[in-house]
Design a protein around this motif. Structure first.
Motif, PDB file in Angstrom:
ATOM      1  N   ARG A  62       0.813  -1.258  -0.039  1.00 43.71           N
ATOM      2  CA  ARG A  62      -0.159  -0.130  -0.026  1.00 43.71           C
ATOM      3  C   ARG A  62       0.805   1.193   0.008  1.00 43.71           C
ATOM      4  NH1 ARG A  62      -5.275  -0.920   1.907  1.00 43.71           N
ATOM      5  NH2 ARG A  62      -5.544  -3.163   2.327  1.00 43.71           N
ATOM      6  N   LYS A  63       2.259   1.129  -0.288  1.00 38.05           N
ATOM      7  CA  LYS A  63       2.965   2.211  -0.026  1.00 38.05           C
ATOM      8  C   LYS A  63       2.554   3.481  -0.804  1.00 38.05           C
ATOM      9  CE  LYS A  63       6.556   0.174  -2.940  1.00 38.05           C
ATOM     10  NZ  LYS A  63       7.893  -0.510  -2.989  1.00 38.05           N
ATOM     11  N   HIS A  64       2.147   3.125  -2.186  1.00 38.95           N
ATOM     12  CA  HIS A  64       1.804   4.114  -3.030  1.00 38.95           C
ATOM     13  C   HIS A  64       0.254   4.624  -2.814  1.00 38.95           C
ATOM     14  CE1 HIS A  64       5.285   3.166  -5.616  1.00 38.95           C
ATOM     15  NE2 HIS A  64       4.766   1.968  -5.591  1.00 38.95           N
ATOM     16  N   GLY A  65      -0.440   4.258  -1.959  1.00 41.50           N
ATOM     17  CA  GLY A  65      -1.784   4.661  -1.329  1.00 41.50           C
ATOM     18  C   GLY A  65      -1.449   5.679  -0.092  1.00 41.50           C
ATOM     19  N   LYS A  66      -2.454   6.462   0.249  1.00 39.79           N
ATOM     20  CA  LYS A  66      -2.480   7.498   1.177  1.00 39.79           C
ATOM     21  C   LYS A  66      -1.964   6.903   2.460  1.00 39.79           C
ATOM     22  CE  LYS A  66      -5.229  11.087  -0.900  1.00 39.79           C
ATOM     23  NZ  LYS A  66      -6.515  12.052  -0.444  1.00 39.79           N
ATOM     24  N   PHE A  67      -1.464   7.761   3.060  1.00 43.91           N
ATOM     25  CA  PHE A  67      -1.057   7.484   4.791  1.00 43.91           C
ATOM     26  C   PHE A  67      -1.674   8.707   5.619  1.00 43.91           C
ATOM     27  CE2 PHE A  67       1.337   7.866   8.462  1.00 43.91           C
ATOM     28  CZ  PHE A  67       1.411   6.775   9.013  1.00 43.91           C
ATOM     29  N   ILE A  68      -2.535   8.291   6.592  1.00 41.40           N
ATOM     30  CA  ILE A  68      -2.914   9.564   7.298  1.00 41.40           C
ATOM     31  C   ILE A  68      -2.890   8.903   8.708  1.00 41.40           C
ATOM     32  CG2 ILE A  68      -5.051  10.589   8.164  1.00 41.40           C
ATOM     33  CD1 ILE A  68      -6.312  10.467   5.068  1.00 41.40           C
ATOM     34  N   ALA A  69      -2.266  10.055   9.518  1.00 46.03           N
ATOM     35  CA  ALA A  69      -1.946   9.747  11.043  1.00 46.03           C
ATOM     36  C   ALA A  69      -3.013  10.244  11.746  1.00 46.03           C
ATOM     37  CB  ALA A  69      -0.601  10.010  11.422  1.00 46.03           C
ATOM     38  N   ILE A  70      -3.963  10.019  12.535  1.00 44.16           N
ATOM     39  CA  ILE A  70      -4.952  10.646  13.377  1.00 44.16           C
ATOM     40  C   ILE A  70      -4.709  10.520  14.846  1.00 44.16           C
ATOM     41  CG2 ILE A  70      -7.450  10.876  13.632  1.00 44.16           C
ATOM     42  CD1 ILE A  70      -7.789   9.335  10.920  1.00 44.16           C
ATOM     43  N   ASN A  71      -4.760  11.560  15.531  1.00 49.80           N
ATOM     44  CA  ASN A  71      -5.012  11.541  16.962  1.00 49.80           C
ATOM     45  C   ASN A  71      -6.397  11.552  17.536  1.00 49.80           C
ATOM     46  OD1 ASN A  71      -4.362  12.025  19.779  1.00 49.80           O
ATOM     47  ND2 ASN A  71      -2.625  13.036  19.625  1.00 49.80           N
ATOM     48  N   CYS A  72      -6.489  10.347  18.132  1.00 53.16           N
ATOM     49  CA  CYS A  72      -7.939  10.057  18.519  1.00 53.16           C
ATOM     50  C   CYS A  72      -8.510  10.874  19.532  1.00 53.16           C
ATOM     51  CB  CYS A  72      -8.162   8.620  18.809  1.00 53.16           C
ATOM     52  SG  CYS A  72      -8.185   7.715  17.150  1.00 53.16           S
ATOM     53  N   GLY A  73      -7.425  11.399  20.605  1.00 51.39           N
ATOM     54  CA  GLY A  73      -7.649  11.923  21.607  1.00 51.39           C
ATOM     55  C   GLY A  73      -7.704  13.607  21.464  1.00 51.39           C
ATOM     56  N   ALA A  74      -7.162  13.898  20.214  1.00 48.29           N
ATOM     57  CA  ALA A  74      -7.386  15.356  19.711  1.00 48.29           C
ATOM     58  C   ALA A  74      -8.709  15.858  19.095  1.00 48.29           C
ATOM     59  CB  ALA A  74      -6.172  15.840  18.972  1.00 48.29           C
ATOM     60  N   ILE A  75      -9.398  14.880  18.989  1.00 49.97           N
ATOM     61  CA  ILE A  75     -10.509  14.932  17.835  1.00 49.97           C
ATOM     62  C   ILE A  75     -11.737  15.110  19.000  1.00 49.97           C
ATOM     63  CG2 ILE A  75     -12.138  14.567  16.174  1.00 49.97           C
ATOM     64  CD1 ILE A  75      -9.972  13.011  14.820  1.00 49.97           C
ATOM     65  N   PRO A  76     -12.658  16.122  19.218  1.00 55.10           N
ATOM     66  CA  PRO A  76     -13.839  16.271  20.048  1.00 55.10           C
ATOM     67  C   PRO A  76     -14.744  15.070  19.844  1.00 55.10           C
ATOM     68  CG  PRO A  76     -13.521  18.160  19.052  1.00 55.10           C
ATOM     69  CD  PRO A  76     -12.454  17.343  18.365  1.00 55.10           C
ATOM     70  N   GLU A  77     -15.309  14.534  20.980  1.00 52.04           N
ATOM     71  CA  GLU A  77     -16.037  13.153  20.932  1.00 52.04           C
ATOM     72  C   GLU A  77     -17.316  13.664  20.024  1.00 52.04           C
ATOM     73  OE1 GLU A  77     -18.602  10.367  23.833  1.00 52.04           O
ATOM     74  OE2 GLU A  77     -17.228  11.783  24.674  1.00 52.04           O
ATOM     75  N   GLY A  78     -17.956  14.630  19.721  1.00 52.14           N
ATOM     76  CA  GLY A  78     -18.953  15.097  18.972  1.00 52.14           C
ATOM     77  C   GLY A  78     -18.656  14.974  17.647  1.00 52.14           C
ATOM     78  N   THR A  79     -17.583  15.164  17.064  1.00 52.85           N
ATOM     79  CA  THR A  79     -17.153  15.273  15.640  1.00 52.85           C
ATOM     80  C   THR A  79     -16.405  14.098  15.038  1.00 52.85           C
ATOM     81  OG1 THR A  79     -15.282  16.610  16.188  1.00 52.85           O
ATOM     82  CG2 THR A  79     -17.307  17.945  15.906  1.00 52.85           C
ATOM     83  N   ILE A  80     -15.820  13.169  16.116  1.00 54.91           N
ATOM     84  CA  ILE A  80     -14.874  12.143  15.735  1.00 54.91           C
ATOM     85  C   ILE A  80     -15.533  11.153  14.718  1.00 54.91           C
ATOM     86  CG2 ILE A  80     -15.290  10.571  17.504  1.00 54.91           C
ATOM     87  CD1 ILE A  80     -12.419   9.917  17.536  1.00 54.91           C
ATOM     88  N   ASP A  81     -16.897  10.930  14.787  1.00 53.99           N
ATOM     89  CA  ASP A  81     -17.336   9.997  13.931  1.00 53.99           C
ATOM     90  C   ASP A  81     -17.552  10.527  12.578  1.00 53.99           C
ATOM     91  OD1 ASP A  81     -18.018   8.157  15.802  1.00 53.99           O
ATOM     92  OD2 ASP A  81     -20.155   8.386  15.963  1.00 53.99           O
ATOM     93  N   SER A  82     -17.777  11.888  12.537  1.00 55.77           N
ATOM     94  CA  SER A  82     -17.878  12.610  11.249  1.00 55.77           C
ATOM     95  C   SER A  82     -16.533  12.721  10.501  1.00 55.77           C
ATOM     96  CB  SER A  82     -18.502  13.963  11.338  1.00 55.77           C
ATOM     97  OG  SER A  82     -18.170  14.989  10.152  1.00 55.77           O
ATOM     98  N   GLU A  83     -15.336  12.831  11.189  1.00 54.32           N
ATOM     99  CA  GLU A  83     -13.987  13.017  10.790  1.00 54.32           C
ATOM    100  C   GLU A  83     -13.657  11.630  10.272  1.00 54.32           C
ATOM    101  OE1 GLU A  83     -11.690  15.317  10.996  1.00 54.32           O
ATOM    102  OE2 GLU A  83     -13.274  17.089  11.419  1.00 54.32           O
ATOM    103  N   LEU A  84     -14.004  10.358  10.707  1.00 54.33           N
ATOM    104  CA  LEU A  84     -13.510   9.183  10.414  1.00 54.33           C
ATOM    105  C   LEU A  84     -14.354   8.700   9.230  1.00 54.33           C
ATOM    106  CD1 LEU A  84     -12.751   7.365  13.781  1.00 54.33           C
ATOM    107  CD2 LEU A  84     -10.996   8.447  12.097  1.00 54.33           C
TER     108      LEU A  84
END
Length: 422
Positions: A62-84
């Protein structure tokens, strides 16, 4: 893996060190990378967990695909579902248009979910569905969508404890930890600390265009013994501070100590004095009892001293001066409630439980507890004589008489009225 393979991976991803635990973590990451298995990276904050997620992605198909790093603790609980997982237009207040989530835009790539232990339980259920079936539903939609994403998760908390406390789903934990990788803390990597120090010193030398800092042997010994609770991040900040601020480019032990925080907790600790072997195992209750019984001893010694003064008919301010430990803070002596008294001792603690403050203390009952009850009348007479002598000595100035007697002025006034002293 051969030493050349280790070296190649370390150079490619900027990993410094040769400790066995670090090499083992690199080996596991390299072996699992070509597969599509879910990986859980554990380790303390600042130990470099994200570097291992990049190793897994770059050494995979998958090295040619996208790599996204997400800090789950930095996203508010109310918006994390929408973000993911994304959302539909009008699905909630402020959703003015539809939005794609990370699992949709990273299709064919890798998602690194850092601090997975901070993810809300409701979102954990959605993530479990993605891991098991590759399916997700946008917020505000009923349409099931497919995605082909590899998940690499990381945490600095003990997920087993979180499962036991109901903060993390057990099924998700086992699904994530198909292949666990442990990144060792800096304090367990031995001389890697010195290697990292020199690497950071060289980097900041170029950044600030100054000569690179170096450690004396004594300073190096101190650095290697330091525990580094903040791990690599803390070491990097330490080197940057000294590189920017120190004029002398040779860092001595004394200079280094100025930058190292005091090791240990900054919270108040319970004093565990004494030389006995069991003193270190004392509980807070045991320590409280010890303090209370020391207080009891001081009170009984004081009563005996006052009794001897009364019985001999001699009072002199030098007595108080010769026994400062007994009279210091006497009027602030606390009261011990009945329920707080330990059951392991048969002797009572002689504190006046009816006194609400120091000035209401009943000095009428100050006598040696070993004496018979019929002595109480003579003690009252002696106390009256003692008060009269103290008043005469101080020219009837109650303030100074009270100081000589070791009682408050208000208590002395009450005694004068009680004994009808002119």
């Amino acid at each position: 893996m051969s030493s050349n393979e280790y070296l190649s991976i370390k150079q490619r991803f900027g990993i410094i060190g040769n400790s066995p635990k670090l090499n083992h973590a690199i080996q596991v990451a390299a072996q699992v990378a070509p597969t599509d298995m879910t990986v859980l990276i554990t380790g303390e904050s600042g130990s470099g967990k994200e570097s291992f997620s990049k190793i897994i992605h770059q050494l995979s198909s998958r090295k040619h695909g996208k790599f996204i790093a997400i800090n789950c603790g930095a996203i508010p609980e109310g918006t994390i579902d929408s973000e993911l997982f994304g959302h539909e237009k009008g699905s909630f207040t402020g959703a003015y248009e539809a939005r794609k989530g990370y699992f949709e835009v990273t299709n064919g790539g890798t998602i690194f979910l850092d601090e997975i232990g901070e993810m809300p339980v409701q979102t954990q259920a959605r993530l479990l569905r993605v891991l098991e079936n590759g399916e997700f539903i946008k917020v505000g939609s009923s349409k099931v969508q497919k995605t082909d994403v590899r998940v690499v998760a990381a945490t600095n908390v003990n997920l087993i404890d979180a499962v036991e406390k109901g903060k993390f789903r057990e099924d998700l934990y086992y699904r994530l930890s198909t292949v666990p990788i442990f990144v060792p803390p800096l304090r367990e990597r031995g001389t890697d600390i010195d290697l990292l120090f020199r690497k950071f010193a060289s980097d900041f030398s170029e950044k600030y265009r100054v000569e690179s800092i170096k450690l004396t042997d004594d300073a190096k010994s101190i650095l290697l013994r330091f525990r580094f609770p903040g791990n690599i991040r803390q070491l990097k900040n330490l080197v940057e501070q000294m590189s920017a601020l120190e004029m002398d480019r040779t860092i001595s032990a004394d200079t280094l100590m100025k930058y190292l925080p005091q090791q240990g907790s900054s919270l108040p600790a319970i004093y565990r004095g004494g030389s006995s072997e069991n003193s270190e195992n004392l509980s807070e209750r045991d320590l409280l009892y010890k303090v209370l019984f020391d207080m009891k001893k001081d009170m009984n010694d004081l009563k005996k001293l006052v009794h001897d003064m009364l019985e001999n008919g001699n009072v002199d301010s030098s007595v108080i001066e010769d026994n400062p430990n007994l009279f210091r803070n006497l009027e602030n002596t606390p009261t011990l409630p009945q329920e707080a008294r330990p059951k392991d001792f048969s002797e009572p603690i002689y504190l006046d439980s009816d006194s609400s403050n120091d000035e209401d203390y009943d000095y009428e009952n100050v006598h040696d507890i070993t004496h018979e009850e019929d002595e109480s009348l003579s003690i009252e007479e002696k106390e009256k004589e003692l008060i009269i002598k103290a008043l005469r000595k101080n020219n009837n100035k109650r303030k100074y008489a009270a100081q000589d007697l070791g009682i408050s002025e208000r208590t002395l006034y009450r005694k004068i009225k009680q004994y009808e002293i002119d």
